[in-house]
Design a protein around this motif. Structure first.
Motif, PDB file in Angstrom:
ATOM      1  N   TYR A 158       0.838  -1.200   0.000  1.00  0.00           N
ATOM      2  CA  TYR A 158       0.000   0.000   0.000  1.00  0.00           C
ATOM      3  C   TYR A 158       0.877   1.256   0.000  1.00  0.00           C
ATOM      4  CZ  TYR A 158      -3.829  -3.209   0.875  1.00  0.00           C
ATOM      5  OH  TYR A 158      -4.741  -4.225   0.767  1.00  0.00           O
ATOM      6  N   ASP A 175     -10.165   6.524   1.972  1.00  0.00           N
ATOM      7  CA  ASP A 175      -9.121   5.560   1.662  1.00  0.00           C
ATOM      8  C   ASP A 175      -9.529   4.127   1.992  1.00  0.00           C
ATOM      9  OD1 ASP A 175      -7.181   7.268   0.531  1.00  0.00           O
ATOM     10  OD2 ASP A 175      -6.634   7.986   2.518  1.00  0.00           O
ATOM     11  N   SER A 181      -3.699   7.674   5.827  1.00  0.00           N
ATOM     12  CA  SER A 181      -2.764   7.866   4.723  1.00  0.00           C
ATOM     13  C   SER A 181      -1.880   9.068   5.012  1.00  0.00           C
ATOM     14  CB  SER A 181      -3.493   8.059   3.385  1.00  0.00           C
ATOM     15  OG  SER A 181      -4.145   9.303   3.319  1.00  0.00           O
ATOM     16  N   ASN A 255       2.740   8.377  -1.499  1.00  0.00           N
ATOM     17  CA  ASN A 255       1.613   8.171  -0.599  1.00  0.00           C
ATOM     18  C   ASN A 255       1.655   6.767  -0.005  1.00  0.00           C
ATOM     19  OD1 ASN A 255      -1.390   9.131   0.158  1.00  0.00           O
ATOM     20  ND2 ASN A 255      -1.428   6.969  -0.367  1.00  0.00           N
ATOM     21  N   ASN A 257      -0.801   4.156   2.452  1.00  0.00           N
ATOM     22  CA  ASN A 257      -1.954   3.820   3.276  1.00  0.00           C
ATOM     23  C   ASN A 257      -1.502   2.823   4.325  1.00  0.00           C
ATOM     24  OD1 ASN A 257      -3.390   4.244   0.305  1.00  0.00           O
ATOM     25  ND2 ASN A 257      -4.578   5.036   2.013  1.00  0.00           N
TER      26      ASN A 257
END
Length: 377
Positions: A158, A175, A181, A255, A257
C-alpha cells in the motif's frame, strides 16, 4: 486550513513529539501537516529535483524509464475507481509530460489529461531508498504484513507514487480499508478538500451517491478544510475522512496507506458490516450450499474480492503483528510506547471478534491460534 501544523521536533524530545502526534493525530483521528524539513534529505528530493523544485526528467528517465507504470484519464473520472488504469512505460509518460506528445500505444483522442496513479514504486525498485517513512507514521501494520507475507508480488503493498500535470486530480473518496494515509510532495503543489468523517453524508445526491467532484456542489452546510500543500510538506489524512485532491502544477508525490493500533477497530467494523451486506445480497443462494461452512467460505471470497481483505487475512494480520511485538524488544522509548499500544489493541480486538470465529472456513486454523495467542497475552 488544516486544524494544526506540526513541525518536526528536536531529536532530544523525540519521544515526547512522537507520543504527542500519536495520541493527538492517530488516536484522535485528526489531520496534521509536517513541514518540508521532514523530507529535505530524501533522495527523491535531492536527486529528483532541481533547486527551484522542478523535476529532473533526464535523471528519472535514465534511472527508472524502463519501468511499466499505470495511468488513467484524469479528466474523465466520474468517481474514484471509474477509469481503468492503462500500462505505459515510465519513459513514455515522462516524454508525454515534457512535450505533450500523445502516449504510445493508447487508442484515445489527443488532449486527455493523463495521471500516473498507484505505482508501487518501492516494490519495483526495492534497493533504491528514495525516501524514508516519517517517524510519526512508522507504526504501519499493513505494509509490514505485506512485506512479510507477499514479498515477491509486485502490487501487494500500500505504498504508491503519483505523478501528474496541472489539472490532474483524484475524485472525492475515502481511503481503502478505513486506513490512514500520508502524502508527501516531492515536487509541485496540491490543493486538498478534506472532510471530517460523517460530513460526506451531507453531500449525498438524489441518486444516493456522493459527488465525484466536490468543487461542483454547494459546500456551505458541510464542515471541510481546504489546504494547499507545498513541495516537501507531508499531510496526514485520518481514517474515514473523505478528500479530493487537485494538482496545481506538475506534481510528483509519495503516498502510503496504513493501519495500526489506532485504526484497527475501524477496519474490523468495516469488515463486519461489509460481510453482513454480502450475506444479505446473496441470502437467496444460501440453500444451494452443502452446509454453513461452504456458505461462509463463499461469503469470505466475495468479501475479499470487494474489499481486498476478509476475516482469515485480518486475523492472520493480527496474529502476525502481535507475535512480532511480543517477541521483539527495543531500547528506544518511542518504540516501546507503540509496542505496548499494539499489544493492547490486538488483545482487545481479538476479544471482540471471538464470536466471529465460527464464520471462518473449516480448515482455517485461526480459532485455535487466536485462543492460544490470548493465553500468551
Amino acid at each position: 486550513m488544516i486544524p494544526f501544523v506540526i513541525v518536526p521536533e528536536n531529536t532530544t524530545s523525540l519521544y515526547e513529539s512522537y507520543q504527542k502526534v500519536y495520541e493527538e493525530c492517530l488516536e484522535g483521528n485528526k489531520p496534521c501537516v509536517l513541514s518540508e524539513e521532514s523530507t529535505c534529505k530524501w533522495l527523491a528530493r535531492t536527486d529528483w529535483t532541481y533547486p527551484d523544485g522542478s523535476l529532473k526528467f533526464d535523471f528519472l528517465r535514465s534511472r527508472f524509464g524502463r519501468a511499466g507504470v499505470p495511468v488513467v484519464q484524469s479528466d474523465e473520472q466520474s468517481d474514484y475507481a471509474s477509469r481503468l488504469q492503462v500500462p505505459v512505460s515510465f519513459d513514455d509518460y515522462l516524454e508525454h509530460l515534457e512535450s505533450k506528445r500523445p502516449l504510445s500505444g493508447i487508442n484515445a483522442p489527443h488532449g486527455h489529461v493523463w495521471y500516473l496513479k498507484d505505482w508501487h514504486f518501492q516494490r519495483a525498485f526495492p534497493e533504491y531508498r528514495a525516501y524514508t517513512v516519517p517517524l510519526y507514521f512508522s507504526s504501519d501494520w499493513l505494509n509490514e504484513y505485506c512485506d512479510a507475507r507477499y514479498p515477491y508480488e509486485p502490487d501487494k503493498d500500500y505504498r504508491f507514487l503519483y505523478l501528474g500535470p496541472k489539472g490532474s486530480w483524484t475524485p472525492f473518496h475515502e481511503d481503502v480499508l478505513q486506513s490512514f494515509s500520508w502524502s508527501a510532495n516531492v515536487s509541485g503543489t496540491k490543493k486538498w478538500y478534506i472532510f471530517p468523517a460523517g460530513e460526506e453524508q451531507k453531500l449525498i445526491q438524489a441518486d444516493g451517491q456522493l459527488p465525484s467532484d466536490v468543487t461542483s456542489v454547494d459546500l456551505s452546510g458541510c464542515v471541510h478544510f481546504v489546504f494547499v500543500q507545498r513541495p516537501g510538506e507531508v499531510i496526514f489524512i485520518p481514517s474515514g475522512w473523505h478528500h479530493q485532491v487537485h494538482n496545481l502544477d506538475t506534481t510528483l508525490s509519495v503516498n502510503h496507506n496504513w493501519i495500526n493500533a489506532a485504526t484497527v477497530g475501524n477496519l474490523w467494523n468495516l469488515l463486519r458490516d461489509s460481510l453482513n451486506k454480502v450475506k444479505q445480497e446473496i441470502e437467496d443462494c444460501a440453500a444451494d450450499f452443502v452446509d454453513a461452512h461452504e456458505w461462509n467460505r463463499q461469503c469470505q471470497m466475495i468479501l475479499k474480492a470487494d474489499l481486498g481483505m476478509n476475516y482469515p487475512e485480518f486475523f492472520d494480520l493480527l496474529l502476525f503483528i502481535g507475535t512480532r511485538r511480543i517477541q521483539c524488544d527495543n531500547e528506544h522509548e518511542q518504540y516501546e510506547f507503540v509496542r505496548m499500544k499494539d499489544i493492547e489493541s490486538i488483545r482487545g480486538t481479538f476479544k471482540q471478534v471471538e464470536f466471529s470465529l465460527d464464520e471462518l472456513p473449516r480448515e482455517d486454523g485461526a480459532p485455535d491460534a487466536i485462543r492460544k495467542f490470548l493465553e500468551v497475552l
